[in-house]
Enzyme design. Structure first.
Site, PDB file in Angstrom:
ATOM      1  CB  CYS A 216      -0.924  -0.008   1.208  1.00 25.93           C
ATOM      2  SG  CYS A 216      -2.117  -1.329   1.138  1.00 25.93           S
TER       3      CYS A 216
HETATM    4  N1  LIG Z   1      -2.554  -6.072   1.823  1.00 25.29           N
HETATM    5  C1  LIG Z   1      -3.074  -5.035   2.435  1.00 25.29           C
HETATM    6  O1  LIG Z   1      -2.831  -4.830   3.611  1.00 25.29           O
HETATM    7  C2  LIG Z   1      -4.014  -4.082   1.707  1.00 25.29           C
HETATM    8  C3  LIG Z   1      -4.669  -3.105   2.478  1.00 25.29           C
HETATM    9  C4  LIG Z   1      -5.560  -2.251   1.852  1.00 25.29           C
HETATM   10  C5  LIG Z   1      -5.762  -2.343   0.489  1.00 25.29           C
HETATM   11  N2  LIG Z   1      -5.107  -3.274  -0.251  1.00 25.29           N
HETATM   12  C6  LIG Z   1      -5.402  -3.326  -1.674  1.00 25.29           C
HETATM   13  O2  LIG Z   1      -6.187  -4.474  -1.949  1.00 25.29           O
HETATM   14  C7  LIG Z   1      -5.857  -4.983  -3.234  1.00 25.29           C
HETATM   15  C8  LIG Z   1      -5.449  -6.439  -3.123  1.00 25.29           C
HETATM   16  O3  LIG Z   1      -4.289  -6.498  -2.300  1.00 25.29           O
HETATM   17  P1  LIG Z   1      -3.850  -7.832  -1.575  1.00 25.29           P
HETATM   18  O4  LIG Z   1      -2.852  -7.413  -0.554  1.00 25.29           O
HETATM   19  O5  LIG Z   1      -5.018  -8.644  -1.146  1.00 25.29           O
HETATM   20  O6  LIG Z   1      -3.104  -8.573  -2.793  1.00 25.29           O
HETATM   21  P2  LIG Z   1      -2.705 -10.119  -2.864  1.00 25.29           P
HETATM   22  O7  LIG Z   1      -1.634 -10.203  -3.886  1.00 25.29           O
HETATM   23  O8  LIG Z   1      -2.485 -10.660  -1.503  1.00 25.29           O
HETATM   24  O9  LIG Z   1      -4.020 -10.819  -3.417  1.00 25.29           O
HETATM   25  C9  LIG Z   1      -4.498 -10.645  -4.697  1.00 25.29           C
HETATM   26  C10 LIG Z   1      -5.067 -11.978  -5.144  1.00 25.29           C
HETATM   27  O10 LIG Z   1      -5.662 -11.783  -6.407  1.00 25.29           O
HETATM   28  C11 LIG Z   1      -5.369 -12.905  -7.211  1.00 25.29           C
HETATM   29  N3  LIG Z   1      -5.528 -12.481  -8.592  1.00 25.29           N
HETATM   30  C12 LIG Z   1      -4.668 -11.826  -9.392  1.00 25.29           C
HETATM   31  N4  LIG Z   1      -5.234 -11.605 -10.579  1.00 25.29           N
HETATM   32  C13 LIG Z   1      -6.469 -12.104 -10.534  1.00 25.29           C
HETATM   33  C14 LIG Z   1      -7.542 -12.170 -11.447  1.00 25.29           C
HETATM   34  N5  LIG Z   1      -7.429 -11.658 -12.659  1.00 25.29           N
HETATM   35  N6  LIG Z   1      -8.672 -12.786 -11.056  1.00 25.29           N
HETATM   36  C15 LIG Z   1      -8.777 -13.320  -9.811  1.00 25.29           C
HETATM   37  N7  LIG Z   1      -7.811 -13.281  -8.903  1.00 25.29           N
HETATM   38  C16 LIG Z   1      -6.672 -12.677  -9.255  1.00 25.29           C
HETATM   39  C17 LIG Z   1      -3.964 -13.295  -6.822  1.00 25.29           C
HETATM   40  O11 LIG Z   1      -3.709 -14.655  -7.147  1.00 25.29           O
HETATM   41  C18 LIG Z   1      -4.021 -13.075  -5.312  1.00 25.29           C
HETATM   42  O12 LIG Z   1      -4.444 -14.218  -4.616  1.00 25.29           O
HETATM   43  C19 LIG Z   1      -4.791  -4.066  -3.785  1.00 25.29           C
HETATM   44  O13 LIG Z   1      -5.386  -3.075  -4.563  1.00 25.29           O
HETATM   45  C20 LIG Z   1      -4.198  -3.445  -2.551  1.00 25.29           C
HETATM   46  O14 LIG Z   1      -3.613  -2.183  -2.813  1.00 25.29           O
HETATM   47  C21 LIG Z   1      -4.235  -4.147   0.342  1.00 25.29           C
END
Ligand SMILES: NC(=O)c1ccc[n+]([C@@H]2O[C@H](COP(=O)([O-])OP(=O)(O)OC[C@H]3O[C@@H](n4cnc5c(N)ncnc54)[C@H](O)[C@@H]3O)[C@@H](O)[C@H]2O)c1
Length: 437
Positions: A271
């Site tokens: 983030c």
């Molecule tokens: N990790 C955090 O603490 C956090 C906090 C707030 C916001 N976010 C936001 O949330 C979003 C996701 O982050 P995250 O940390 O969960 O990422 P992550 O990489 O942990 O998870 C994303 C998941 O999406 C899957 N994926 C990728 N492409 C895909 C597709 N086309 N169809 C279906 N699944 C797909 C991946 O395999 C993975 O399991 C981002 O935009 C991030 O900025 C993350």
């Protein structure tokens, strides 16, 4: 719309969560625990298989929660996107990284919107949760969904609700963190608010998806800038022989108007290092320069070099050079007590030390093997977290404040610790010398 509100009220709505990562998996579990039927979608078959076996692959999310959900028969995971047709509400939690030139990479969001559009049916609600710049939901997702021939709000609904996950934070969970929700039109807001209200304690409706997108960016820009401020003050006070950590402890006794932030080896995670640049990129389109964001990025990304400079200076004082020294970096995770190493500054510190000719190893109980990432592939395995192993190095660099590294007896045979997290003290039975960095 009335149909969906009824299904939400009586918990018969089927929720699909696309992306079962750090954000999507806990969200899917929260909806399941609120009584809904939930399907987790992911393109990674290994994750889907693990979830189907009732196993979690994220350390702070217990396998017991996943197993309970699977056993209850109301939670499953799949790679089959045709099953989106079964869902009444679809929540998108896919990655939003930066490209090579720090430009937003919306390819995951675009791809997912196109997959949904192929199966979109009347009466569905779609919510984007991935962090992104203001305008993504109505400019990027809406037209892709309307390419299906269906229209919003007449046929389907669309909203944005930012995720505020803080992995490893025991005080707040997905359920208790208030959720901001903004639709691309009032009917979308109304139904999305009803959906989240059924699963999380507090929902904060806002007037548009753009306000919801912007509120998330404000939160992350605020952190990035304040961390940059203390990092800059760390360098300044260090030159003046003043301990920034002691300064912060003193300042935070002010009971109003001050929130403490802490310096470190640089920014990490999915983030704070990335999201502010989504805003600066979009702002440029409007002819606006976000100078605070750029400056904070510059200060924060210079931290690994500052740390390596402190290692070099500390070794020099002992008559040693970085070249040929054995250096152990403690921690690959970007923050303490979690198994998330994305964008971790530890990798850059390892690479910089290596480039300077040091023999570098790392220790991290959360990462027995360093996985190749988007930018780094150090090709190392963790050394054991033991006093015997630690004693074999000329210098230790504390990069992550894991609880495991707070045990003073680990440092009994250690000469020099360069500590970026203020967790090690020189002591009898501890390290001979500690340099803060
Ligand atoms: N990790 C955090 O603490 C956090 C906090 C707030 C916001 N976010 C936001 O949330 C979003 C996701 O982050 P995250 O940390 O969960 O990422 P992550 O990489 O942990 O998870 C994303 C998941 O999406 C899957 N994926 C990728 N492409 C895909 C597709 N086309 N169809 C279906 N699944 C797909 C991946 O395999 C993975 O399991 C981002 O935009 C991030 O900025 C993350």
């Amino acid at each position: 719309m009335t149909d969906l509100l009824t299904k939400i009220a009586d918990r018969t709505a089927h929720i699909g969560v696309i992306g079962q990562g750090y954000v999507g998996l806990p969200l899917a579990l929260v909806f399941h625990e609120a009584g809904f039927i939930v399907t987790g979608f992911d393109v990674d078959p290994a994750k889907v298989q693990a979830l189907s076996r009732g196993e979690s692959y994220i350390k702070h999310i217990g396998s017991d929660r996943v197993a309970t959900a699977v056993k209850a028969g109301r939670f499953d995971a799949t790679t089959d996107f045709d099953r989106l047709r079964d869902c009444d509400a679809i929540i998108i939690c896919v990655p939003t990284p930066l490209g090579r030139h720090r430009e937003p990479d919306l390819s995951y969001v675009h791809g997912t919107a196109d997959e949904i559009a192929k199966r979109l049916r009347r009466g569905q609600l779609v919510v984007l949760e991935s962090t992104t710049y203001p305008g993504t939901t109505d400019e990027e997702v809406l037209p892709r969904l309307e390419a299906s021939g269906l229209h919003c709000p007449g046929d389907f609904l669309l909203a944005f609700s930012p995720e505020r996950e803080d992995p490893g934070n025991a005080r707040f969970s997905t359920k208790t963190i208030p959720k901001v929700v903004g639709g691309v039109n009032p009917p979308s807001t109304e139904v999305a608010v009803a959906l989240y209200s059924a699963a999380v304690d507090t929902v904060v409706p806002v007037s548009s998806s753009r306000v919801a997108e912007s509120s998330k960016l404000l939160e992350n820009v605020y952190r990035s800038i304040n961390i940059a401020l203390v990092n800059e003050l760390k360098v300044t006070f260090d030159r003046m022989g003043i301990d920034v950590w002691e300064v912060i402890e003193a300042a935070k006794t002010k009971p109003f108007g001050f929130t403490p932030f802490y310096p470190g080896p640089g920014l990490g995670g999915h983030c704070i290092p990335l999201d502010p640049f989504y805003l600066s990129w979009k702002a440029a389109e409007h002819g606006v320069w976000t100078r605070f964001i750029e400056l904070a990025g510059e200060v924060n990304t210079s931290m690994p070099r500052f740390v390596v400079g402190k290692v070099a200076a500390a070794l020099n004082e002992e008559g040693k050079s970085v070249k040929g020294s054995r250096v152990l970096v403690l921690g690959l995770s970007y923050k303490e007590n979690i198994d998330d190493d994305r964008e971790s500054p530890s990798y850059e510190i390892i690479e910089l030390l290596h480039e300077s000719g040091a023999h570098v190893d790392y220790c991290d109980p959360y990462f027995p093997v360093a996985r190749p990432g988007r930018k780094h592939d150090v090709g190392l395995r963790s050394v054991p977290c033991t006093a015997e192993a630690f004693a074999g190095y000329d210098a230790l660099v504390v990069s992550t404040a894991h609880n495991e590294f707070k045990n003073p007896t680990l440092y009994g045979g250690v000469g020099l610790v360069v500590d970026t997290r203020n967790i090690v003290r020189p002591s009898v039975g501890g390290p001979r010398r500690v340099v803060k960095a």
